[in-house]
Write an enzyme that holds these catalytic residues in place. Structure first.
Site, PDB file in Angstrom:
ATOM      1  N   THR A 163       0.829  -1.215   0.000  1.00 24.48           N
ATOM      2  CA  THR A 163       0.000   0.000   0.000  1.00 24.48           C
ATOM      3  C   THR A 163       0.858   1.257   0.000  1.00 24.48           C
ATOM      4  OG1 THR A 163      -1.737  -1.196   1.174  1.00 24.48           O
ATOM      5  CG2 THR A 163      -1.833   1.214   1.221  1.00 24.48           C
ATOM      6  N   SER A 212      -3.878  -3.827   6.502  1.00 20.18           N
ATOM      7  CA  SER A 212      -3.884  -4.773   5.387  1.00 20.18           C
ATOM      8  C   SER A 212      -5.055  -4.482   4.454  1.00 20.18           C
ATOM      9  CB  SER A 212      -3.979  -6.202   5.930  1.00 20.18           C
ATOM     10  OG  SER A 212      -4.073  -7.123   4.867  1.00 20.18           O
ATOM     11  N   SER A 213      -4.760  -4.423   3.149  1.00 22.13           N
ATOM     12  CA  SER A 213      -5.806  -4.216   2.151  1.00 22.13           C
ATOM     13  C   SER A 213      -6.557  -5.530   1.955  1.00 22.13           C
ATOM     14  CB  SER A 213      -5.201  -3.744   0.827  1.00 22.13           C
ATOM     15  OG  SER A 213      -4.536  -2.518   0.987  1.00 22.13           O
ATOM     16  N   GLU A 439      -1.212 -16.536  -0.623  1.00 19.98           N
ATOM     17  CA  GLU A 439      -1.563 -16.798   0.762  1.00 19.98           C
ATOM     18  C   GLU A 439      -1.703 -18.292   0.991  1.00 19.98           C
ATOM     19  OE1 GLU A 439      -5.004 -14.640   1.945  1.00 19.98           O
ATOM     20  OE2 GLU A 439      -4.010 -12.684   1.892  1.00 19.98           O
TER      21      GLU A 439
END
Length: 1470
Positions: A163, A212-213, A439
């Site tokens: 970000t 966190s986005s 992830e």
């Protein structure tokens, strides 16, 4: 990565380690395919030779900025290079054209300020240190030059800094292409401010990141043909809707909920909100606040960002009203109803929150309750209403909350896009993709499946791009290459998105059947993909499945796949919100045409996401991609911690190691011809001795050592994997043989030298011992003979001495004591009297000295205190300088104070002279007393001598026989008493001498104190003079300000409505011939200067300003500018000396003081005189010879306005001249700082001519700078403006040289330091030739780069401590500059290292403290663009001109208004 070759005993290698990923060690044994190595931590490790990689022992201590420059491009080499750079706070590193950004977890403001943007603007890729700005610059320049769209892909796991990196990219692109938008808001400002809005509603705290986005974002910046931002669009992907209703500890929900709970009290009361702990959607986790974040301030900042983006106040209230409704909706709980499978509200608290939700959503509370606990089933016959049990009602509540929040987020994105606006005529864009990274958790659901599917797509795009760039490099160098095989993940993508038969297709199929469950869906996957290599079924699980991705295998739990994939809105919820009285809430749920026509059309999250991803990939394929891989160095989110296992896993997931593998499949090692020959020239010395081209020499060297498979390009040598290690092994063998040969010869020489030394020492020792023994024997014999003689003579001497002693003693005692008995009493009394007088004088002197010392101390204390009080009063008066009335009173007090201080100084001088006279008299008295004592001592000594002679004579005349024995006894007693008296007299004499010595010391100390007092008095006098001058300057400034204020007041009165009734003044006034106003010339009527101004007032009020405005458009030519600089400075000086304001004479009181010698003092003297006498004396004065003697004339408002405009014009001309000189010298200075790399020919012996030519080419830039400075100086001298302008022009000229040196790593080498040092000597010689009168402080402004260059060329840097570096070597450089040059230093000549790691660590600690103390951490110097000289400097540099020697022009002679000039001219001639 290919298995290494040429691993031998003694090689330094990298070995896998379970704790550190890779650890370095030294091979101690090789047993077949096994390698035994001794690691740096002392352990012995056994590994297979295929898993061992060579280590580059000649790598730079600070690493390389581009990892393609590594000698060994493999996994441990990449990891070690990143770790070394991260330790030095170098967070950016290139891998070809890919930027790797390691999160520092601390603020580094100096890397992202405006000055750093200016440095990277226009710089080529790789010219400066790696930076995110460099990637944005490459994308922007490629778009401008090639007219093709570009994209920047930012990826990495949560917490890696994606970000923040995206913000920096958009900030830099906005800096390059900023353009004003509508209603005062700029497009780039709206784009930047959209980030806080999206972060507030789309970001949350997770286990790995506090911000966190939870969605993907692709920002399109649209540019027009001129490169300006003309529009923008934001696309979002896969918002994590489940987080609205369910979070785990210690994570948080979306930021907007907490911001709204921290809003001002009136806002919370309006939305019926309270503490976050009271809401079910927020209290599932115990984390409510973030460290270092104030939610109240963030709420206000989000509101401001919404204003900038274009969201109105009504829309903002509606947005937060919906957010508050979601919080209240989460607190609605259900209990079992009276009927089976029914539910009702649990309690009154739930009823309150339900009513609050209905009120905020502007809908009916009963309808909301029915929509939550009831469902309507449509059958062909009728509509059946079904009640829901408590669990189903809770699920219905959560579904409504997720749907509302998802629609709200989509509305925000659409609103931002509509507000910013898009340019339909734009042909090029730059897209910035901020997407979630790969992830893999313990529990992976549908969100992780979609995220990893996205990363598989992006990885395929990344592999194709890297493969393309690698082949473009081969084509550019024109080498022979074949197709490179690389791992393609096409089979994984087909497994997921193939239609039909893919995972997403099977999931949509299962969602369309009402009876499908997650178990049936999992069984369908097992049957379909049972033969796929990428799909596996975990043991002991019936609903899980595993997919082998490019970054590793991930196991997914299919329990919630069906629920999360369904993308539909409950009909009851839809109808309820559409019926809302709030247009904003109803607008979130529009009725679509397809809904009215077909109620059964199915839509899923997976299919919609696949279409969005397909559109994204089409956009990326149509652009030129640029990649930024963000890496999180540790999981504790703290700075200065680098976890190897964590980083290596991210490099694998980010595809960096895959890119390296693709490079290793071709030619991983690339070296320029110069670097290759410099490193491996020892393998073929005869090749270096010949005069060959670099490419030919490389080919000859490789052919000689028999290496196959390499390629030679235009500028580089391309080596296959493993060939670099083979060359290094051969090089190490050659160097080892040479070292052994040198050691053998050295040991032989040392042994032979030691043998010769021992043999010579033995011979010398033997001869010395034999000679010593002979000498000892002779000495013994001689001593025995001498002893016999000594004994004989001694015995005879003792006998004779005994006899003579007794005889002489008796005679001397009898004669001496008889004469001294009578005079003993007389001498005693005389000495006592003299001692008494001396003591009295000494005590008087001590008392007088103490009194004078006290008096002097009192005077010094009084003077010091009064001076301090005077300075304090002066500062107070300066602060009150704006108030003219207070300034006049302060000026009077200061003058009285100065007169009082002058009187006191004169009094102190008089007292000091009296003190010196008293001390001189006292010293004369002490000298006289000392002289008298010396005379008395001499008389006493003479008396003693006379008594001895008389005693001797009496003894000779006395009879030889002494008959009476008692006389001898009496004489003995007298002798004893006389002896004691003599001793007493000696002691008294010694005390007197001591007292005299003390007096001398006191006298010398008094003289020293007198000299100190004289020095202090001179300093006090000088300070009083300075104070007097300061008071005079203050009076001058006060008079000038009073004059201008009076003129402005008169001008204001003149243009006011009351001034219309004033009579018009006469245009001309004729003066009769009187003795007061002088004589006429040729019978003409003569006017005073005031009247002359009145006559020509209509012309003089307009023409000078118009003329000056015309001259503002000066061509950019230094010759013309220097001409006008000289003329305007002279005119400004004349105006300063000759003009005064009307009515100023009545404002300043008269002072009884001598005429001031300064410019403003003479102006004040002229103002204090009467206006009538000023004008007449100006006409009749015949002794006017200098410009300083001009009598001031009264000026009106236009004259003062013209003076101010002339001052601004002078500053503009000087700024243009300085900028022209800076534009001419700055490129030359940059070439001088960055010395070109010498060719390999300069390394070969016997090429003196080539060396001379190279050295002459290097020094040419410095000579160009000298030539430019000399031409500029000559131009200024020719226009008589060099003294006050030229010496101030170099301060800003050379201040940027240090920044040029510190921005480039290749400039911080040893050889470049020697080159710059030689060039600085040229500048020093020029400054000496130009002298301080013209050069000014130019050489002093180079002190930063002089000390930086001095640091580069000193030896033994590792032995220098931080104190020696900061105090002795580089006291002027800041700690940021020292840290920068210490980490960027490299020795290309001798191979030495920079300062020690301890010194660098201490520098880093000091930089951290500076950043905590709000001290600037930038290592660049500020550029001062102010005008450095004043009117006083111009006055000092102007030559004295005799006005009588100047012939007036024809225009002035013909104009009668200037007749007074002709009168003065003729009067001087007569």
């Amino acid at each position: 990565m290919v298995a290494p070759v040429n691993i031998i005993v003694g090689s330094h290698v990298w070995i896998e380690d379970p704790g550190l990923a890779w650890i370095d060690g030294e091979v101690v044994k090789i047993n077949g395919e096994e390698v035994h190595a001794q690691t740096t931590n002392g352990k012995t490790v056994v590994a297979k030779i295929a898993n061992v990689f060579p280590k580059d022992m000649e790598a730079l201590p600070g690493g390389v900025d581009d990892m393609t420059k590594l000698s060994y491009l493999h996994e441990p080499g990449v990891l070690n290079n990143l770790a070394m750079r991260y330790e030095l706070n170098e967070i950016y590193t290139y891998t070809g054209n890919i930027l790797i950004a390691v999160n520092p977890f601390q603020r580094l403001p100096h890397l992202y300020d405006t000055h750093m943007m200016e440095q990277y603007k226009g710089a080529g890729f790789g010219e400066l240190s790696p930076h995110v700005f460099a990637i944005a610059e490459v994308a922007y320049r490629a778009m401008i030059n090639e007219g093709k769209s570009n994209s920047i892909l930012v990826s990495g796991e949560s917490g890696a800094g994606k970000t923040e990196t995206t913000k920096m990219l958009m900030r830099y692109l906005a800096y390059l292409g900023g353009r004003s938008g509508v209603e005062g808001r700029t497009v780039e400002q709206q784009v930047l401010e959209s980030n806080p809005v999206l972060e507030a509603f789309g970001n949350a705290k997770t286990l790995r990141n506090n911000n966190s986005s939870r969605f993907g974002k692709f920002v399109e910046l649209q540019f027009d043909r001129s490169g300006r931002i003309s529009g923008a669009a934001v696309r979002t992907y896969l918002l994590e809707r489940s987080r609205v209703c369910q979070i785990s500890d210690p994570e948080r929900n979306y930021h907007c909920f907490y911001l709204l709970c921290a809003a001002p009290p009136e806002e919370r009361e309006k939305f019926k909100l309270g503490d976050p702990k009271s809401f079910h959607y927020l209290n599932q986790s115990k984390c409510y606040k973030l460290d270092g974040v104030d939610d109240t301030e963030e709420y206000l900042a989000t509101r401001r960002a919404m204003d900038i983006v274009g969201i109105s106040e009504e829309e903002q209230d509606a947005i937060f009203r919906v957010v508050a409704a979601i919080l209240h909706l989460g607190n609605v709980e259900f209990a079992k109803g009276k009927e089976i499978d029914s539910s009702v509200l649990k309690d009154e608290k739930s009823r309150f929150h339900l009513d609050a939700t209905a009120e905020l959503l502007r809908c009916d509370a009963k309808s909301l309750e029915d929509a939550l606990i009831k469902r309507a089933m449509v059958t062909p016959e009728e509509i059946i209403t079904k009640t829901l049990d408590p669990d189903s009602a809770t699920g219905s509540r959560d579904a409504l909350a997720k749907t509302i929040y998802s629609r709200l987020f989509d509305w925000l994105v659409d609103k931002i896009n509509n507000s910013i606006g898009q340019d339909p005529n734009s042909k090029t864009i730059i897209g910035v993709l901020d997407i979630y990274g790969f992830e893999s958790f313990k529990t992976n659901s549908f969100e992780q499946f979609c995220i990893n599917f996205t990363n598989e797509k992006l990885q395929q795009h990344f592999n194709q791009h890297v493969f393309k760039m690698e082949q473009e490099d081969y084509t550019k160098e024109e080498i022979n290459w074949s197709y490179i095989e690389f791992v393609d993940n096409k089979d994984v993508l087909e497994l997921i998105e193939k239609k039909p038969g893919g995972v997403i297709a099977l999931l949509d199929e299962a969602c369309m059947f009402p009876k499908s469950t997650h178990e049936t869906f999992a069984q369908k996957l097992y049957q379909t993909f049972k033969n796929s290599k990428r799909f596996t079924k975990p043991k002991l699980s019936r609903t899980s499945f595993a997919i082998s991705h490019y970054a590793g295998e991930v196991t997914y739990q299919a329990d919630l796949f069906l629920d999360k994939n369904k993308d539909y809105v409950v009909a009851e919820h839809q109808d309820l919100l559409i019926a809302s009285s709030d247009t904003f809430v109803a607008g979130l749920f529009p009725r679509l045409a397809e809904e009215t026509s077909s109620k059964t059309k199915f839509s899923s999250i997976g299919s919609r996401f696949k279409l969005q991803l397909q559109s994204l990939m089409e956009t990326l394929n149509s652009t030129e991609p640029h990649y930024i891989r963000c890496v999180k160095p540790n999981n504790v989110l703290k700075p200065a911690i680098f976890e190897n296992l964590n980083v290596i896993q991210q490099l694998r997931c980010g595809g960096v190691l895959e890119a390296i593998r693709i490079s290793c499949a071709g030619y991983p090692t690339k070296r320029t011809f110069y670097d290759f020959l410099n490193r491996f020239g020892v393998l073929a010395p005869d090749v270096l001795e010949g005069n060959y081209d670099d490419k030919v020499a490389c080919r000859m060297l490789l052919d000689k050592i028999g290496l196959k498979g390499y390629e030679l390009g235009k500028t580089k040598v391309f080596l296959r994997a493993g060939q670099m290690a083979e060359l290094d092994a051969r090089r190490a063998e050659v160097l080892g043989n040479a070292a052994r040969r040198i050691q053998r010869q050295s040991r032989t020489f040392i042994a032979r030298k030691e043998f010769r030394a021992l043999r010579g020492a033995a011979i010398v020792l033997q001869s010395n011992v034999r000679g010593k023994l002979a000498c000892n024997l002779y000495e013994e014999m001689r001593r025995q003979a001498a002893a016999v003689k000594i004994q004989k003579s001694f015995r005879r001497h003792i006998a004779r001495e005994s006899y003579l002693k007794i005889r002489h003693s008796a005679i001397a005692v009898q004669t001496a004591l008889r004469g001294m008995v009578a005079r003993n009493e007389f001498r005693y009394r005389k000495q006592m009297k003299a001692a008494t007088i001396i003591q009295a004088r000494l005590r008087s002197h001590l008392a007088h000295s103490y009194y004078k010392k006290l008096q002097k101390a009192a005077l010094s204390t009084q003077c010091g205190w009064r001076s301090r009080v005077a300075r304090k009063e002066l500062r107070t008066l300066k602060m009150a300088a704006r108030d003219t009335g207070a300034l006049r009173e302060a000026k009077d007090k200061l003058e009285k104070r100065v007169e009082e201080l002058t009187w006191r100084l004169q009094l102190e001088k008089r007292q000091r002279s009296e003190l010196e006279e008293a001390k001189a008299q006292e010293s004369a008295k002490q000298q006289e007393a000392l002289q008298a004592m010396r005379l008395q001592v001499e008389e006493a000594n003479a008396a003693v001598i006379r008594e001895r002679e008389a005693a001797k004579k009496a003894i000779e005349e006395a009879p030889p026989v002494i008959k009476e024995t008692p006389v001898l006894v009496e004489d003995t007693e007298k002798i004893n008493s006389l002896t004691s008296e003599v001793e007493a007299l000696k002691a008294s004499l010694e005390s007197e001498r001591q007292a005299a010595e003390n007096l001398r010391k006191a006298f010398s100390e008094a003289e020293a104190r007198n000299s100190e007092l004289a020095t202090e008095l001179e300093n006090a006098t000088r300070k009083a003079d300075q104070l007097h001058e300061s008071v005079q300057r203050l009076e001058e400034k006060l008079s000038n300000s009073e004059s201008e204020i009076q003129v402005l007041r008169q001008q204001a009165l003149a243009i006011s409505p009351t001034s219309r009734t004033m009579p018009t003044r006469s245009r001309t006034m004729l003066l009769p011939r009187t003795p007061e106003n002088g004589s006429h010339l040729n019978g003409e009527t003569k006017t005073t200067p005031d009247m002359a101004l009145a006559v020509r007032e209509p012309e003089s009020e307009e023409k000078p300003q118009k003329y000056l405005n015309e001259k503002q458009q000066v061509p950019d030519n230094n010759e013309v500018l220097a001409y006008w600089l000289s003329n305007s400075a002279t005119l400004l000086l004349l105006l300063q000396r000759t003009l005064k304001a009307t009515g100023a004479a009545s404002l300043t009181p008269q002072r009884r003081r001598t005429t001031s010698a300064s410019l403003f003092g003479r102006m004040s003297q002229g103002i204090r005189t009467s206006p009538q006498s000023a004008g007449l004396s100006f006409l009749n004065r015949q002794g006017l010879t200098k410009l300083d003697d001009l009598r001031q004339v009264e000026a009106k408002y236009p004259a003062l306005l013209f003076k101010q405009q002339l001052t601004a014009y002078l500053e503009k001309i000087y700024g243009m001249i300085r900028d022209n000189l800076k534009k001419e010298i700055s490129p030359l200075l940059g070439l001088c700082i960055q010395a070109p790399r010498t060719s390999r020919a300069s390394l070969v012996k016997g090429r003196a001519q080539a060396n001379a030519v190279a050295q002459q080419a290097l020094i040419a830039h410095w000579q160009s700078i000298r030539k430019s400075l000399n031409s500029y100086l000559n131009l200024m001298k020719a226009n008589n403006s060099a003294k006050y302008s030229h010496k101030y022009s170099h301060s800003s000229m050379f201040s940027s040289s240090t920044g040029i040196l510190l921005l480039r790593r290749e400039c911080c080498s040893f050889s470049n330091g020697e080159y710059v040092k030689a060039g600085l000597a040229e500048l020093e010689q020029w400054c000496a030739e130009a002298t301080d009168e013209y050069a000014g402080s130019a050489w002093d402004e180079l002190r930063h780069i002089r000390q930086a260059v001095g640091f580069l060329v000193i030896h033994q840097k590792p032995k220098k401590t931080l104190d020696e570096v900061t105090r002795d070597l580089c006291p002027v450089l800041s700690i940021q500059q020292l840290y920068r040059i210490s980490t960027m230093y490299w020795d290309d000549k001798y191979g030495t290292h920079s300062v020690s790691s301890d010194v660098i660590a201490n520098m880093r600690v000091m930089m951290t403290e500076d950043s905590n103390n709000a001290v600037s951490s930038s290592f660049l110097l500020d550029d001062d663009s102010s005008i450095p000289f004043t009117v006083e400097d111009i006055s000092k540099s102007m030559q004295q001109v005799d006005v009588n020697d100047i012939e007036p022009p024809q225009l002035i002679r013909e104009n009668s208004g200037f007749g007074f000039l002709l009168t003065r001219k003729e009067g001087s001639v007569s």
